[in-house]
Design a protein around this motif. Structure first.
Motif, PDB file in Angstrom:
ATOM      1  N   GLU A   1       0.826  -1.211   0.000  1.00  0.00           N
ATOM      2  CA  GLU A   1       0.000   0.000   0.000  1.00  0.00           C
ATOM      3  C   GLU A   1       0.856   1.255   0.000  1.00  0.00           C
ATOM      4  O   GLU A   1       0.528   2.237  -0.672  1.00  0.00           O
ATOM      5  CB  GLU A   1      -0.918  -0.015   1.225  1.00  0.00           C
ATOM      6  CG  GLU A   1      -2.006  -1.080   1.155  1.00  0.00           C
ATOM      7  CD  GLU A   1      -2.848  -1.127   2.422  1.00  0.00           C
ATOM      8  OE1 GLU A   1      -2.497  -0.386   3.374  1.00  0.00           O
ATOM      9  OE2 GLU A   1      -3.824  -1.886   2.466  1.00  0.00           O
ATOM     10  N   ILE A   2       1.973   1.226   0.750  1.00  0.00           N
ATOM     11  CA  ILE A   2       2.872   2.384   0.771  1.00  0.00           C
ATOM     12  C   ILE A   2       3.487   2.608  -0.600  1.00  0.00           C
ATOM     13  O   ILE A   2       3.577   3.741  -1.091  1.00  0.00           O
ATOM     14  CB  ILE A   2       3.968   2.192   1.845  1.00  0.00           C
ATOM     15  CG1 ILE A   2       3.344   2.243   3.248  1.00  0.00           C
ATOM     16  CG2 ILE A   2       5.054   3.257   1.714  1.00  0.00           C
ATOM     17  CD1 ILE A   2       4.310   1.915   4.357  1.00  0.00           C
ATOM     18  N   ALA A   3       3.921   1.503  -1.237  1.00  0.00           N
ATOM     19  CA  ALA A   3       4.489   1.629  -2.579  1.00  0.00           C
ATOM     20  C   ALA A   3       3.464   2.160  -3.571  1.00  0.00           C
ATOM     21  O   ALA A   3       3.782   3.004  -4.420  1.00  0.00           O
ATOM     22  CB  ALA A   3       5.023   0.271  -3.039  1.00  0.00           C
ATOM     23  N   GLN A   4       2.230   1.683  -3.463  1.00  0.00           N
ATOM     24  CA  GLN A   4       1.166   2.166  -4.341  1.00  0.00           C
ATOM     25  C   GLN A   4       0.904   3.644  -4.103  1.00  0.00           C
ATOM     26  O   GLN A   4       0.700   4.415  -5.056  1.00  0.00           O
ATOM     27  CB  GLN A   4      -0.104   1.347  -4.114  1.00  0.00           C
ATOM     28  CG  GLN A   4      -1.296   1.792  -4.952  1.00  0.00           C
ATOM     29  CD  GLN A   4      -1.081   1.594  -6.439  1.00  0.00           C
ATOM     30  OE1 GLN A   4      -0.248   0.794  -6.854  1.00  0.00           O
ATOM     31  NE2 GLN A   4      -1.824   2.319  -7.247  1.00  0.00           N
ATOM     32  N   THR A   5       0.912   4.056  -2.835  1.00  0.00           N
ATOM     33  CA  THR A   5       0.697   5.470  -2.504  1.00  0.00           C
ATOM     34  C   THR A   5       1.806   6.335  -3.088  1.00  0.00           C
ATOM     35  O   THR A   5       1.552   7.419  -3.630  1.00  0.00           O
ATOM     36  CB  THR A   5       0.622   5.648  -0.982  1.00  0.00           C
ATOM     37  OG1 THR A   5      -0.436   4.833  -0.459  1.00  0.00           O
ATOM     38  CG2 THR A   5       0.365   7.103  -0.623  1.00  0.00           C
TER      39      THR A   5
ATOM     40  N   ASN B   1       3.741  10.259  -7.055  1.00  0.00           N
ATOM     41  CA  ASN B   1       4.651  10.616  -8.141  1.00  0.00           C
ATOM     42  C   ASN B   1       3.890  10.902  -9.433  1.00  0.00           C
ATOM     43  O   ASN B   1       4.215  11.841 -10.174  1.00  0.00           O
ATOM     44  CB  ASN B   1       5.659   9.490  -8.356  1.00  0.00           C
ATOM     45  CG  ASN B   1       6.610   9.335  -7.189  1.00  0.00           C
ATOM     46  OD1 ASN B   1       6.864  10.299  -6.456  1.00  0.00           O
ATOM     47  ND2 ASN B   1       7.149   8.143  -6.994  1.00  0.00           N
ATOM     48  N   PHE B   2       2.883  10.087  -9.710  1.00  0.00           N
ATOM     49  CA  PHE B   2       2.075  10.314 -10.909  1.00  0.00           C
ATOM     50  C   PHE B   2       1.357  11.656 -10.829  1.00  0.00           C
ATOM     51  O   PHE B   2       1.311  12.408 -11.811  1.00  0.00           O
ATOM     52  CB  PHE B   2       1.068   9.174 -11.071  1.00  0.00           C
ATOM     53  CG  PHE B   2       0.117   9.364 -12.230  1.00  0.00           C
ATOM     54  CD1 PHE B   2       0.512   9.082 -13.522  1.00  0.00           C
ATOM     55  CD2 PHE B   2      -1.176   9.843 -12.001  1.00  0.00           C
ATOM     56  CE1 PHE B   2      -0.362   9.262 -14.585  1.00  0.00           C
ATOM     57  CE2 PHE B   2      -2.046  10.026 -13.054  1.00  0.00           C
ATOM     58  CZ  PHE B   2      -1.633   9.735 -14.351  1.00  0.00           C
ATOM     59  N   TYR B   3       0.809  11.963  -9.667  1.00  0.00           N
ATOM     60  CA  TYR B   3       0.101  13.237  -9.493  1.00  0.00           C
ATOM     61  C   TYR B   3       1.077  14.409  -9.633  1.00  0.00           C
ATOM     62  O   TYR B   3       0.739  15.427 -10.262  1.00  0.00           O
ATOM     63  CB  TYR B   3      -0.562  13.268  -8.125  1.00  0.00           C
ATOM     64  CG  TYR B   3      -1.248  14.573  -7.811  1.00  0.00           C
ATOM     65  CD1 TYR B   3      -2.466  14.900  -8.390  1.00  0.00           C
ATOM     66  CD2 TYR B   3      -0.672  15.493  -6.932  1.00  0.00           C
ATOM     67  CE1 TYR B   3      -3.097  16.102  -8.105  1.00  0.00           C
ATOM     68  CE2 TYR B   3      -1.287  16.691  -6.646  1.00  0.00           C
ATOM     69  CZ  TYR B   3      -2.504  16.988  -7.224  1.00  0.00           C
ATOM     70  OH  TYR B   3      -3.111  18.177  -6.944  1.00  0.00           O
ATOM     71  N   SER B   4       2.284  14.267  -9.045  1.00  0.00           N
ATOM     72  CA  SER B   4       3.270  15.351  -9.134  1.00  0.00           C
ATOM     73  C   SER B   4       3.689  15.586 -10.583  1.00  0.00           C
ATOM     74  O   SER B   4       3.791  16.747 -11.023  1.00  0.00           O
ATOM     75  CB  SER B   4       4.500  15.007  -8.276  1.00  0.00           C
ATOM     76  OG  SER B   4       4.136  14.850  -6.912  1.00  0.00           O
TER      77      SER B   4
END
Length: 206
Positions: free
Chosen positions: A139-143, A148-151
């Motif tokens: 879950e942390i990796a997915q977050t 990163n995608f949002y940034s």
């Protein structure tokens, strides 16, 4: 003949006692609210000797504070026979007790585990903890990937807006019309002569 039967009974009784000592475990699929280990032990001790109890907290307890609510539990009786009888008689039955208790109307959901051993419970808990840690890491990796995608999306949007603004500024500069310069007036020799004569005339009256 009766003596043989009595002798046979006395020889088999220790075997029956040894079998009776084999523990049995029941699984509590639901723990009534506000019922803890002490209350569970008091409740099931009325049916037989209770050896060990484990109740799984509904959520990880805070440091220094015991859990108040539990999601499931295991009760080990000294006798398999008693454990099986408790599961069969109490499953889907009302918890009961005092009417003012919050779990008076709750129903038990109990199952007898014929081949389950207490050591397997610790293995199960260890496996669940390892699985929970692995799930948390995932879950942390997915977050992190989502952040990163949002940034990157935000940066791309900023760059796009800047390009659009620069393009609009360029178009505006191209459309700006510079003021026309006044063309020099052509003065004829006659006009120059009249001006000189006027200036000479003014000098006499000064």
């Amino acid at each position: 003949m009766s003596e043989e039967v009595s002798e046979l009974d006395t020889t088999e009784n220790p075997v029956l006692k040894r079998k009776e000592k084999k523990p049995g475990i029941i699984y509590l699929n639901y723990i009534p609210r506000y019922m803890n280990v002490v209350k569970v032990r008091d409740y099931f001790s009325d049916f037989g000797e209770v050896r060990r109890i484990y109740l799984k907290p509904d959520r990880p307890p805070k440091r220094g504070k015991p859990s108040k609510f539990f999601s499931e539990g295991w009760v080990e009786f000294a006798s398999r026979k008693i454990a099986k009888r408790v599961a069969e008689s109490l499953n889907n039955s009302q918890v009961g007790g005092r009417r003012n208790t919050p779990y008076f109307d709750a129903l038990w959901s109990i199952r007898y585990l014929p081949k389950f051993q207490w050591s397997q419970l610790h293995e199960r808990e260890a496996y669940q903890k390892a699985e929970a840690r692995q799930r948390m890491r995932a879950e942390i990796a997915q977050t992190k990937r989502e952040i990163n995608f949002y940034s990157r999306a935000v940066d791309m949007e900023k760059r796009r807006r800047k390009r659009d603004k620069d393009r609009e500024n360029t178009i505006e500069m191209d459309n700006v019309q510079l003021p026309l310069q006044a063309e020099p007036l052509e003065i004829s020799p006659e006009d120059n002569k009249d001006d000189r004569e006027k200036n000479i005339a003014k000098s006499f009256f000064i």
